[in-house]
Motif scaffolding. Structure first.
Motif, short mmCIF file in Angstrom:
data_model
loop_
_atom_site.label_atom_id
_atom_site.label_comp_id
_atom_site.label_asym_id
_atom_site.label_seq_id
_atom_site.Cartn_x
_atom_site.Cartn_y
_atom_site.Cartn_z
N UNK B 118 0.83 -1.20 0.00
CA UNK B 118 0.00 0.00 0.00
C UNK B 118 0.87 1.26 0.00
N UNK B 119 1.94 1.23 0.80
CA UNK B 119 2.88 2.37 0.82
C UNK B 119 3.43 2.65 -0.58
N UNK B 120 3.81 1.55 -1.26
CA UNK B 120 4.37 1.71 -2.61
C UNK B 120 3.34 2.32 -3.55
N UNK B 121 2.09 1.82 -3.41
CA UNK B 121 1.02 2.31 -4.31
C UNK B 121 0.76 3.80 -4.08
N UNK B 122 0.78 4.20 -2.81
CA UNK B 122 0.54 5.61 -2.49
C UNK B 122 1.70 6.48 -2.97
N UNK B 123 2.91 5.91 -2.85
CA UNK B 123 4.09 6.70 -3.21
C UNK B 123 4.34 6.77 -4.71
N UNK B 124 3.52 6.05 -5.48
CA UNK B 124 3.73 6.04 -6.93
C UNK B 124 3.54 7.44 -7.51
N UNK B 125 4.15 7.64 -8.67
CA UNK B 125 4.16 8.98 -9.28
C UNK B 125 2.72 9.48 -9.53
N UNK B 126 1.92 8.60 -10.15
CA UNK B 126 0.52 8.98 -10.40
C UNK B 126 -0.36 8.04 -9.60
N UNK B 127 -0.63 8.45 -8.38
CA UNK B 127 -1.44 7.55 -7.54
C UNK B 127 -2.89 7.55 -8.02
N UNK B 128 -3.58 6.47 -7.70
CA UNK B 128 -4.95 6.30 -8.22
C UNK B 128 -5.92 6.10 -7.06
N UNK B 129 -7.19 6.06 -7.40
CA UNK B 129 -8.22 5.84 -6.38
C UNK B 129 -8.03 4.49 -5.70
N UNK B 130 -7.63 3.50 -6.51
CA UNK B 130 -7.46 2.15 -5.95
C UNK B 130 -6.39 2.13 -4.87
N UNK B 131 -5.37 2.98 -5.03
CA UNK B 131 -4.31 3.03 -4.01
C UNK B 131 -4.90 3.46 -2.67
N UNK B 132 -5.81 4.44 -2.72
CA UNK B 132 -6.42 4.92 -1.47
C UNK B 132 -7.44 3.93 -0.93
N UNK B 133 -8.13 3.24 -1.86
CA UNK B 133 -9.06 2.21 -1.39
C UNK B 133 -8.30 1.08 -0.69
N UNK B 134 -7.15 0.75 -1.28
CA UNK B 134 -6.32 -0.30 -0.65
C UNK B 134 -5.85 0.16 0.72
N UNK B 135 -5.52 1.44 0.80
CA UNK B 135 -5.10 2.02 2.08
C UNK B 135 -6.21 1.85 3.12
N UNK B 136 -7.42 2.15 2.67
CA UNK B 136 -8.58 2.01 3.57
C UNK B 136 -8.74 0.56 4.01
N UNK B 137 -8.54 -0.34 3.06
CA UNK B 137 -8.66 -1.78 3.36
C UNK B 137 -7.61 -2.22 4.38
N UNK B 138 -6.38 -1.73 4.19
CA UNK B 138 -5.29 -2.12 5.09
C UNK B 138 -5.54 -1.57 6.50
N UNK B 139 -6.07 -0.36 6.57
CA UNK B 139 -6.30 0.27 7.89
C UNK B 139 -7.71 0.02 8.42
N UNK B 140 -8.34 -0.97 7.85
CA UNK B 140 -9.73 -1.24 8.22
C UNK B 140 -9.88 -1.55 9.71
N UNK B 141 -8.86 -2.19 10.30
CA UNK B 141 -8.97 -2.56 11.72
C UNK B 141 -8.59 -1.39 12.63
N UNK B 142 -8.12 -0.26 12.01
CA UNK B 142 -7.83 0.93 12.83
C UNK B 142 -9.13 1.75 12.96
#
Lengths: 330, 246
Positions: B118-142
């Motif tokens: 997820x960190x890599x996806x967010x740090x990509x040059x052109x980040x996308x909506x899916x990167x943020x959705x994945x972030x949400x999925x990863x932090x779902x238990x937070x």
């Protein structure tokens, strides 16, 4: 790849022909419940992972892994690697079958295989990548499996006082004990009574007839039936045992084959028992009337256990109850 | 055209519009088909359609990403992770694929690895909506605030696929039991794409959790669109028995 044209800047594939596989891998249906269980375990224990793993690695890596690995699968649970837990299931099945049919070749094979699986579980947790050649790996698996088999055999002795598995060399039909049966003995729970099947620490025997008379039973333990109690006079005659001049029923108190046909009288001291044990006869025994006394007279402290269970064959598995000694044998 | 239409009987019947013919079955066609199946909750058929899209064009990113997403939807997380890694060989460091890999890992309860992806996806040059959705999925238990923050960012940068991003956002919010927010997104999806049985089903679960009677209507709608949608059928029978849907 010769069948691909890629962007020279970002490496993204621009043209790809038939060489690129496009059908994704699929999961077999039977794996679904295992994967789910593994996920549940990972999500339950996964939070502990970093601290525990750090503690494990700081405390000396491999050796801690081996120590933890003595409980099958524990290193995998602690470090959250649940993919190998199916091997723990295999181990469990083999161990249960092995214990259940102990005394039968299948049981022994299962215990051996369980030890091998356990060894594999220990080794693959961390040691495996350090072993470079197949010979090393095979050697380590075999040595660990051997050590674990030894551990398995010692384990019951830790938990059950006086535990011994003995293949019966004697026949006592009234107790449904036949030659070759596997019996389980535990620590003596009461003073020996007549007819009781007991285990005797045989290492202290003074058998004066050299190689002609060898005890039966594994290690330092021999199995026998109590015939004479302290202070009694035991006579061995052609038709059976006599106690203080009264004949014992030969069906309940069978005479071991090596004693059959011999004549002897043994006067027991206050701390002595007459235990009819089976011996292997390797040669011609002298016709000495002192022979039965020398071979069967045992001190009270030499009697270390009593037979508690008939373990094998399965059809006759069951407890050997106290009433059977005192009730039916009298 | 019937048998006698060319005979000259002075027929004055007006001619209908000319048949446009079958659509060309190219990669675009199969990607559209796959999306249709996906939104109808038919993940197996969607996976096949994405594979057929790749048969037409093996460099089609949507095909690879779609396959990974369908494997995730089918609960085959390990396979999804492997396939995402395979796709990343072809599209190195693509944020969508990294995000999907993170989702697969997070669903498989491998949170550490998921976070790295997820960190890599967010740090990509052109980040996308899916990167943020994945972030949400990863932090779902937070905390829920983190998840909703990630989802807001995903929706803010969504371009063409807004209904799909909203649907996925709704699904994430439904899983963390933020039913009010989830139903808001899902309502927008069913308005924009009324044929999305998956969205109707997710909406029904949220409505039922909120005690709204529209849950049954939403489920019926889902089953009308896809009568073979197994989770919806199961949910309907559960609803009829008076139990909870989720």
């Amino acid at each position: 790849m010769p069948d691909q044209v890629r962007c020279f800047r970002c490496g993204t594939v621009l043209i790809a022909d038939g060489g690129v596989a496009i059908i994704p891998p699929r999961m077999a249906r039977w794996k679904r419940p295992f994967r789910r269980a593994s996920r549940v375990l990972r999500s339950s224990f996964g939070q502990l992972d970093p601290k525990v793993e750090q503690a494990v690695s700081s405390a000396g890596g491999i050796f801690v892994d081996i120590a933890l690995g003595l409980i099958p699968g524990l290193p995998f649970v602690i470090t959250g690697r649940f993919g190998k837990l199916w091997l723990v299931l295999v181990w469990l099945v083999l161990a249960v079958v092995g214990v259940w049919s102990y005394g039968h070749p299948i049981g022994m094979w299962c215990i051996g295989l369980a030890a091998a699986v356990h060894a594999w579980l220990i080794i693959t947790s961390r040691i495996w990548p350090l072993l470079k050649t197949y010979v090393d790996r095979l050697a380590v698996v075999l040595v660990t499996a051997g050590a674990l088999t030894g551990m398995y055999l010692c384990l019951p002795r830790l938990f059950i006082p006086g535990f011994a598995l003995i293949r019966s060399p004697i026949e006592v039909p009234v107790l449904q004990v036949h030659e070759g049966d596997v019996l389980i003995a535990t620590r003596l729970a009461m003073p020996p009574v007549r007819g009781m099947l007991v285990t005797v620490r045989a290492s202290r025997f003074a058998v004066p007839y050299g190689h002609g008379l060898a005890r039966s039973g594994p290690g330092g333990i021999a199995l026998g039936q109590v015939i004479g109690l302290p202070g009694e006079v035991v006579e061995v005659r052609a038709d059976g045992f006599y106690i203080n001049g009264s004949q014992l029923d030969s069906k309940l108190y069978p005479v071991p084959t090596w004693l059959a046909g011999r004549q002897a009288m043994v006067r027991l001291d206050q701390d002595e028992y007459f235990v009819a044990m089976q011996y292997r006869i390797a040669g011609q025994l002298p016709n000495d009337t002192r022979l039965p006394g020398n071979a069967c007279r045992v001190k009270a402290e030499q009697i270390v256990g009593q037979v508690a269970l008939r373990w094998w064959p399965l059809a006759r598995r069951g407890r050997i109850r106290l009433e059977q000694w005192t009730g039916s044998l009298g | 055209m019937d048998r006698f239409s060319r005979l000259e009987f002075g027929d004055t019947r007006p001619k209908g519009p000319l048949d446009a013919g079958l659509q060309i079955r190219d990669a675009d066609f199969f990607v559209q088909e796959a999306r249709r199946y996906w939104l109808a909750g038919d993940f197996e058929l969607a996976l096949r359609a994405f594979s057929r899209a790749l048969e037409q064009d093996r460099t089609r990113l949507e095909g690879w990403a779609g396959q990974v997403l369908m494997l995730i939807e089918l609960g085959e997380y390990k396979e999804a992770e492997v396939w995402a890694a395979r796709a990343l060989d072809l599209f190195p460091d693509h944020p969508d694929l990294l995000a999907l890999r993170a989702i697969a890992l997070a669903r498989d309860a491998k949170l550490k690895q998921a976070l790295v992806c997820s960190d890599k996806a967010i740090a990509a040059e052109k980040t996308t909506s899916w990167a943020w959705l994945a972030r949400a999925e990863v932090f779902m238990h937070k905390s829920q605030a983190v998840v909703t923050g990630c989802i807001s960012k995903a929706i803010a940068i969504a371009a063409g696929d807004l209904p799909i991003i909203r649907l996925y956002a709704g699904m994430i919010l439904r899983r963390i039991e933020a039913y009010v927010e989830a139903s808001k997104y899902l309502q927008e999806v069913v308005t924009a794409v009324p044929a999305a049985a998956l969205a109707w089903y997710e909406l029904a679960i949220c409505q039922q959790a909120l005690g709204l009677p529209q849950a049954q209507v939403s489920l019926q709608q889902a089953l009308r669109i896809n009568p073979h949608f197994a989770p919806a059928k199961k949910a309907m029978s559960r609803l009829k028995r008076g139990g909870r849907l989720s």
